[in-house]
Design a protein around this motif. Sequence first.
Motif, PDB file in Angstrom:
ATOM      1  N   LEU A  54     -36.960  14.622 -50.201  1.00  0.00           N
ATOM      2  CA  LEU A  54     -37.500  13.602 -51.086  1.00  0.00           C
ATOM      3  C   LEU A  54     -37.191  12.255 -50.443  1.00  0.00           C
ATOM      4  CD1 LEU A  54     -36.510  15.032 -54.583  1.00  0.00           C
ATOM      5  CD2 LEU A  54     -38.589  15.381 -53.243  1.00  0.00           C
ATOM      6  N   MET A  55     -38.221  11.592 -49.955  1.00  0.00           N
ATOM      7  CA  MET A  55     -38.071  10.446 -49.063  1.00  0.00           C
ATOM      8  C   MET A  55     -38.610   9.154 -49.682  1.00  0.00           C
ATOM      9  SD  MET A  55     -37.363   9.745 -45.640  1.00  0.00           S
ATOM     10  CE  MET A  55     -37.845  11.159 -44.621  1.00  0.00           C
ATOM     11  N   ASP A  56     -37.725   8.176 -49.858  1.00  0.00           N
ATOM     12  CA  ASP A  56     -38.166   6.856 -50.302  1.00  0.00           C
ATOM     13  C   ASP A  56     -38.992   6.212 -49.189  1.00  0.00           C
ATOM     14  OD1 ASP A  56     -38.405   4.614 -51.911  1.00  0.00           O
ATOM     15  OD2 ASP A  56     -36.558   3.712 -51.172  1.00  0.00           O
ATOM     16  N   ILE A  57     -39.989   5.426 -49.548  1.00  0.00           N
ATOM     17  CA  ILE A  57     -40.844   4.804 -48.533  1.00  0.00           C
ATOM     18  C   ILE A  57     -40.188   3.568 -47.925  1.00  0.00           C
ATOM     19  CG2 ILE A  57     -42.964   3.466 -48.207  1.00  0.00           C
ATOM     20  CD1 ILE A  57     -44.471   5.440 -49.780  1.00  0.00           C
ATOM     21  N   ASN A  58     -39.721   2.655 -48.761  1.00  0.00           N
ATOM     22  CA  ASN A  58     -39.195   1.377 -48.278  1.00  0.00           C
ATOM     23  C   ASN A  58     -37.674   1.403 -48.187  1.00  0.00           C
ATOM     24  OD1 ASN A  58     -41.795   0.087 -48.171  1.00  0.00           O
ATOM     25  ND2 ASN A  58     -41.734   0.004 -50.403  1.00  0.00           N
ATOM     26  N   MET A  59     -37.148   1.440 -46.951  1.00  0.00           N
ATOM     27  CA  MET A  59     -35.705   1.426 -46.714  1.00  0.00           C
ATOM     28  C   MET A  59     -35.401   0.583 -45.495  1.00  0.00           C
ATOM     29  SD  MET A  59     -34.745   5.454 -47.337  1.00  0.00           S
ATOM     30  CE  MET A  59     -35.990   6.018 -46.160  1.00  0.00           C
ATOM     31  N   LYS A  60     -34.186   0.036 -45.438  1.00  0.00           N
ATOM     32  CA  LYS A  60     -33.760  -0.754 -44.288  1.00  0.00           C
ATOM     33  C   LYS A  60     -33.478   0.161 -43.102  1.00  0.00           C
ATOM     34  CE  LYS A  60     -31.715  -4.350 -47.206  1.00  0.00           C
ATOM     35  NZ  LYS A  60     -30.472  -5.064 -47.586  1.00  0.00           N
ATOM     36  N   ILE A  80     -42.071  17.362 -46.996  1.00  0.00           N
ATOM     37  CA  ILE A  80     -41.598  16.021 -47.340  1.00  0.00           C
ATOM     38  C   ILE A  80     -42.453  15.445 -48.462  1.00  0.00           C
ATOM     39  CG2 ILE A  80     -41.181  13.672 -46.515  1.00  0.00           C
ATOM     40  CD1 ILE A  80     -40.773  14.783 -43.733  1.00  0.00           C
ATOM     41  N   VAL A  81     -41.787  14.984 -49.502  1.00  0.00           N
ATOM     42  CA  VAL A  81     -42.465  14.313 -50.613  1.00  0.00           C
ATOM     43  C   VAL A  81     -41.969  12.871 -50.656  1.00  0.00           C
ATOM     44  CG1 VAL A  81     -42.723  14.191 -53.119  1.00  0.00           C
ATOM     45  CG2 VAL A  81     -42.765  16.409 -51.966  1.00  0.00           C
ATOM     46  N   MET A  82     -42.893  11.930 -50.566  1.00  0.00           N
ATOM     47  CA  MET A  82     -42.537  10.531 -50.607  1.00  0.00           C
ATOM     48  C   MET A  82     -42.250  10.116 -52.053  1.00  0.00           C
ATOM     49  SD  MET A  82     -42.930  10.338 -47.416  1.00  0.00           S
ATOM     50  CE  MET A  82     -42.363   8.644 -47.220  1.00  0.00           C
ATOM     51  N   VAL A  83     -41.209   9.302 -52.237  1.00  0.00           N
ATOM     52  CA  VAL A  83     -40.816   8.838 -53.571  1.00  0.00           C
ATOM     53  C   VAL A  83     -40.863   7.312 -53.571  1.00  0.00           C
ATOM     54  CG1 VAL A  83     -39.017   8.852 -55.326  1.00  0.00           C
ATOM     55  CG2 VAL A  83     -39.333  10.852 -53.857  1.00  0.00           C
ATOM     56  N   THR A  84     -41.588   6.737 -54.525  1.00  0.00           N
ATOM     57  CA  THR A  84     -41.776   5.292 -54.506  1.00  0.00           C
ATOM     58  C   THR A  84     -42.089   4.758 -55.895  1.00  0.00           C
ATOM     59  OG1 THR A  84     -43.119   3.508 -53.547  1.00  0.00           O
ATOM     60  CG2 THR A  84     -44.220   5.589 -53.959  1.00  0.00           C
ATOM     61  N   VAL A  85     -41.975   3.442 -56.060  1.00  0.00           N
ATOM     62  CA  VAL A  85     -42.362   2.809 -57.322  1.00  0.00           C
ATOM     63  C   VAL A  85     -43.820   2.377 -57.276  1.00  0.00           C
ATOM     64  CG1 VAL A  85     -40.039   1.995 -57.819  1.00  0.00           C
ATOM     65  CG2 VAL A  85     -41.577   0.558 -56.479  1.00  0.00           C
ATOM     66  N   SER A  86     -44.448   2.468 -56.111  1.00  0.00           N
ATOM     67  CA  SER A  86     -45.820   1.978 -55.932  1.00  0.00           C
ATOM     68  C   SER A  86     -46.824   3.131 -55.976  1.00  0.00           C
ATOM     69  CB  SER A  86     -45.945   1.253 -54.588  1.00  0.00           C
ATOM     70  OG  SER A  86     -47.300   0.977 -54.295  1.00  0.00           O
ATOM     71  N   ASP A  87     -47.942   2.893 -56.659  1.00  0.00           N
ATOM     72  CA  ASP A  87     -49.010   3.890 -56.666  1.00  0.00           C
ATOM     73  C   ASP A  87     -50.151   3.475 -55.730  1.00  0.00           C
ATOM     74  OD1 ASP A  87     -50.044   1.778 -58.055  1.00  0.00           O
ATOM     75  OD2 ASP A  87     -50.646   2.925 -59.829  1.00  0.00           O
ATOM     76  N   ASN A  88     -49.801   2.678 -54.722  1.00  0.00           N
ATOM     77  CA  ASN A  88     -50.788   2.202 -53.745  1.00  0.00           C
ATOM     78  C   ASN A  88     -51.349   3.387 -52.967  1.00  0.00           C
ATOM     79  OD1 ASN A  88     -52.120   1.094 -51.481  1.00  0.00           O
ATOM     80  ND2 ASN A  88     -50.839  -0.743 -51.567  1.00  0.00           N
ATOM     81  N   THR A  90     -53.058   3.458 -50.379  1.00  0.00           N
ATOM     82  CA  THR A  90     -52.906   3.281 -48.939  1.00  0.00           C
ATOM     83  C   THR A  90     -51.582   3.864 -48.465  1.00  0.00           C
ATOM     84  OG1 THR A  90     -54.227   1.258 -49.007  1.00  0.00           O
ATOM     85  CG2 THR A  90     -52.855   1.623 -47.048  1.00  0.00           C
ATOM     86  N   HIS A  91     -50.504   3.613 -49.220  1.00  0.00           N
ATOM     87  CA  HIS A  91     -49.203   4.187 -48.873  1.00  0.00           C
ATOM     88  C   HIS A  91     -49.257   5.704 -48.922  1.00  0.00           C
ATOM     89  CE1 HIS A  91     -46.936   0.281 -50.170  1.00  0.00           C
ATOM     90  NE2 HIS A  91     -47.508   0.180 -48.987  1.00  0.00           N
ATOM     91  N   LYS A  97     -50.921  11.249 -43.648  1.00  0.00           N
ATOM     92  CA  LYS A  97     -51.311  11.275 -42.237  1.00  0.00           C
ATOM     93  C   LYS A  97     -50.111  11.508 -41.324  1.00  0.00           C
ATOM     94  CE  LYS A  97     -53.758   7.458 -41.793  1.00  0.00           C
ATOM     95  NZ  LYS A  97     -54.654   6.459 -41.145  1.00  0.00           N
ATOM     96  N   LYS A  98     -48.932  11.082 -41.770  1.00  0.00           N
ATOM     97  CA  LYS A  98     -47.731  11.281 -40.962  1.00  0.00           C
ATOM     98  C   LYS A  98     -47.080  12.642 -41.223  1.00  0.00           C
ATOM     99  CE  LYS A  98     -46.723   6.342 -40.517  1.00  0.00           C
ATOM    100  NZ  LYS A  98     -47.274   6.259 -39.155  1.00  0.00           N
ATOM    101  N   GLY A  99     -47.681  13.423 -42.109  1.00  0.00           N
ATOM    102  CA  GLY A  99     -47.217  14.794 -42.297  1.00  0.00           C
ATOM    103  C   GLY A  99     -46.620  15.128 -43.639  1.00  0.00           C
ATOM    104  N   ALA A 100     -46.505  14.138 -44.546  1.00  0.00           N
ATOM    105  CA  ALA A 100     -45.918  14.417 -45.861  1.00  0.00           C
ATOM    106  C   ALA A 100     -46.813  15.357 -46.657  1.00  0.00           C
ATOM    107  CB  ALA A 100     -45.709  13.121 -46.637  1.00  0.00           C
TER     108      ALA A 100
END
Length: 214
Positions: A54-60, A80-88, A90-91, A97-100
């Motif tokens: 479970l992978m956050d999108i925006n990290m340092k 891999i499942v992306m976890v985010t606050v954005s429903d964009n 494009t993200h 495309k990167k395999g998630a």
Amino acid sequence: MQTVRVLIVDDHPHAREGIRSILSEDVLFEVVGEAANGEEAIYWTGQVMPDLILMDINMKKMGGLDATKVIKSQFPYVKIVMVTVSDNITHLFEALKKGAQGYLLKNLNPGAWLEYLRAIAFDEAPMSQELAQRILSEFSHVKPPREEDTPLTPREKEILLLVSQGMLNRDIAAELVISEHTVKNHLKNILQKLHLDNRVQLARYAYERGYYQL
């Protein structure tokens, strides 16, 4: 039942704690590690060998999208499942495309999380029509190959079409009057024949060859 080993990746400790709490409600999931950025995610993937991240999108240091690309190149079996606050959208599309394999919003209720992650674990997560439209638009420039170029049987083409429409395995089974187990076996054969990894890639294959038009 064999558990699904999960690696949680988020740069906020409270977010990781929240995700761990959600997963603890379902015995299917076993948290085997945590990471605070993409670099740590790559390292711990090699150490604990998770089934699901479970992978956050925006990290340092390194964001989730870049980490996903690296992890999928080294450990293609990992989901891999992306976890985010954005429903964009494009993200979402960049992640796929990167395999998630999927995309979860942090503000969804825990029940929705668990239902979706179970579907991901069992390769049954359907695509939304919005995502299907985006995939079709992205790859509409590709010239469809000749029909004889495909290695699929007529039954496998039927299943490919229904997967492209976002149907779950149980719905496909009902539509074709076959068992859900048979559908799963057909999907495994289709993925192996086409050298693909997931349902999103199957949908792209279907659109490129003109089997399904939205």
